[in-house]
Design an enzyme around this catalytic site. Structure first.
Site, PDB file in Angstrom:
ATOM      1  N   GLY A  19       0.903  -1.348  -0.025  1.00  0.00           N
ATOM      2  CA  GLY A  19       0.210   0.174  -0.033  1.00  0.00           C
ATOM      3  C   GLY A  19       1.026   1.273   0.063  1.00  0.00           C
ATOM      4  N   GLU A  20       0.049   2.422  -0.470  1.00  0.00           N
ATOM      5  CA  GLU A  20       0.939   3.699  -0.288  1.00  0.00           C
ATOM      6  C   GLU A  20       0.021   4.656   0.129  1.00  0.00           C
ATOM      7  OE1 GLU A  20       2.042   4.595  -4.323  1.00  0.00           O
ATOM      8  OE2 GLU A  20       3.800   6.066  -3.536  1.00  0.00           O
ATOM      9  N   GLN A  22       0.331   9.297   1.561  1.00  0.00           N
ATOM     10  CA  GLN A  22       1.046  10.613   1.091  1.00  0.00           C
ATOM     11  C   GLN A  22       2.311  10.456   1.446  1.00  0.00           C
ATOM     12  OE1 GLN A  22      -1.318  13.843   2.444  1.00  0.00           O
ATOM     13  NE2 GLN A  22       0.016  15.465   1.522  1.00  0.00           N
ATOM     14  N   PHE A  23       2.740   9.927   2.719  1.00  0.00           N
ATOM     15  CA  PHE A  23       4.097  10.038   3.228  1.00  0.00           C
ATOM     16  C   PHE A  23       4.764   8.778   3.283  1.00  0.00           C
ATOM     17  CE2 PHE A  23       1.657  13.686   4.753  1.00  0.00           C
ATOM     18  CZ  PHE A  23       2.622  14.813   4.078  1.00  0.00           C
ATOM     19  N   ALA A  24       4.313   7.551   2.664  1.00  0.00           N
ATOM     20  CA  ALA A  24       4.817   6.335   3.082  1.00  0.00           C
ATOM     21  C   ALA A  24       4.419   5.190   2.260  1.00  0.00           C
ATOM     22  CB  ALA A  24       4.537   5.903   4.401  1.00  0.00           C
ATOM     23  N   THR A  25       5.326   4.265   1.789  1.00  0.00           N
ATOM     24  CA  THR A  25       4.884   3.031   1.308  1.00  0.00           C
ATOM     25  C   THR A  25       5.316   1.964   2.003  1.00  0.00           C
ATOM     26  OG1 THR A  25       5.987   4.513  -0.669  1.00  0.00           O
ATOM     27  CG2 THR A  25       5.456   2.156  -0.780  1.00  0.00           C
ATOM     28  N   LYS A  41       7.774  -0.273   6.346  1.00  0.00           N
ATOM     29  CA  LYS A  41       7.259   1.233   6.209  1.00  0.00           C
ATOM     30  C   LYS A  41       8.188   2.010   5.797  1.00  0.00           C
ATOM     31  CE  LYS A  41       4.173   4.620   8.533  1.00  0.00           C
ATOM     32  NZ  LYS A  41       3.382   4.852   9.662  1.00  0.00           N
ATOM     33  N   ASP A 137      -5.640   7.549  17.283  1.00  0.00           N
ATOM     34  CA  ASP A 137      -6.260   7.179  16.072  1.00  0.00           C
ATOM     35  C   ASP A 137      -6.805   5.879  15.780  1.00  0.00           C
ATOM     36  OD1 ASP A 137      -6.859   7.898  13.466  1.00  0.00           O
ATOM     37  OD2 ASP A 137      -4.860   7.201  12.824  1.00  0.00           O
TER      38      ASP A 137
END
Length: 346
Positions: A19-20, A22-25, A41, A137
């Site tokens: 998965g991907e 905005q700031f990480a893959t 990550k 979260d």
């Protein structure tokens, strides 16, 4: 030092893209030294204003907290290293998450299954709160499940230590559908109640198999809460009117919980009611929840190895059967990206 970092990066063989954001893959990988399957990550470094010593602050917070935590129901951070323009966090590999389980309509969730998921969630959360950490979260796709059915709390990018007197925090935390009313009213000083409200929303979603309160905006979220649970009075929530963003709402009577959760017994309804108390000071804590009759009464929780596993491909289940819910979820997450970075599981 540079050689050591490079060798650590080469230690992991990428197997699959997961998965991907905005700031990480996120990748599935194999540790060549141990043959263990892990999740990596890879976080892109933030702008100068968002970084500290070259490391994204969210990543730094996540690393710091997870290095101090060790519990069967909290995701394990196995390694962390910088390489080129990224920082990589290596985690336990988890097979699926609770959102996938909830959305898989081919699965029947029995009372014992739901009790098991809630037990593991609350055990992990109790440990966090005992160590003076708020998750901030909690939502179904941040509750991960391994191949043995063990649930682990994950994604600590918004987690924060608490307990300092008069310390103010941002109220723009927790995905809106799981956000406590005190946060929606702009509270800057809060505690474990924000996590417990989210647990109540997750429990409701397990029972209903759809998001419980899917608001389109903060105002709509509050309206849905009050229409469903009733508008709180000053007697029920004494400090409500003094919150920074407080606005007066029409007096809604609410719907009796037994009319919403028609299959729930009295012990479960009592737990739900405690999780949805408007006054955060009297809202049920994780320790109190674990001591309720719901967990001591039969049926007992299903052992992890006997919990259901998704029958459909994960990709298909990430798009809900209900297109309205799918669209609203995407819209809500997109709007919140204007305030917070997009969150990713690992």
């Amino acid at each position: 030092m540079a050689v050591d970092v490079k060798s650590r990066a080469k230690r992991y063989e990428k197997l699959d893209f997961l998965g991907e954001g905005q700031f990480a893959t996120v990748y599935k990988a194999r540790d060549k030294n141990t043959n263990q399957i892990v999740a990596i990550k890879k976080i892109k470094l933030g702008h100068r204003s968002e970084a500290k010593d070259g490391i994204n602050r969210t990543a730094l917070r996540e690393i710091k907290l997870l290095q101090e935590l060790s519990h069967p129901n909290i995701i394990g951070l196995l390694d962390a290293f910088g390489h080129k323009s990224n920082i990589s966090l290596v985690f336990d590999f988890m097979e699926t998450d609770l959102e996938v389980i909830i959305k898989d309509n081919s699965l029947v969730l029995t009372p014992s299954h739901i009790k098991a998921y809630m037990l593991m969630t609350l055990q992990g959360l109790e440990y966090l709160h005992q160590h003076w950490i708020l998750h901030r979260d909690l939502k179904p796709n941040n509750l991960l499940l391994d191949e043995n059915g063990v649930l682990k709390l994950a994604d600590f990018g918004l987690a924060k230590s608490f307990g300092s007197p008069n310390r103010a925090y941002t109220h723009q935390v927790v995905t809106r559908w799981y956000r406590a009313p005190e946060l929606l009213f702009g509270a800057r000083m809060y505690g474990v109640g924000v996590d417990m409200w989210a647990v109540g929303c997750i429990l409701a979603e397990l029972l209903l198999r759809v998001p419980f309160l899917p608001g389109d905006s903060d105002l709509d979220q509050l309206t849905r809460i009050f229409e469903t649970l009733g508008t709180p009075t000053e007697e029920q929530w004494p400090d409500m009117c003094s919150l920074p963003d407080y606005v007066t709402f029409k007096s809604f009577p609410g719907v009796p919980l037994q009319h919403i959760f028609i299959a729930a017994g009295d012990d479960l309804l009592e737990l739900i009611q405690g999780l949805f108390l408007f006054n955060p000071c009297t809202r049920t804590t994780a320790s109190q929840a674990l001591k309720t009759k719901y967990f001591s009464n039969r049926p007992g929780p299903t052992p992890g190895c006997q919990l259901p596993r998704p029958n459909c491909p994960v990709e298909a289940l990430k798009e809900p059967a209900n297109p309205t819910v799918a669209t609203k979820r995407k819209r809500a997450e997109a709007l919140e990206q204007g305030i917070l970075p997009k969150k990713l599981i690992f």
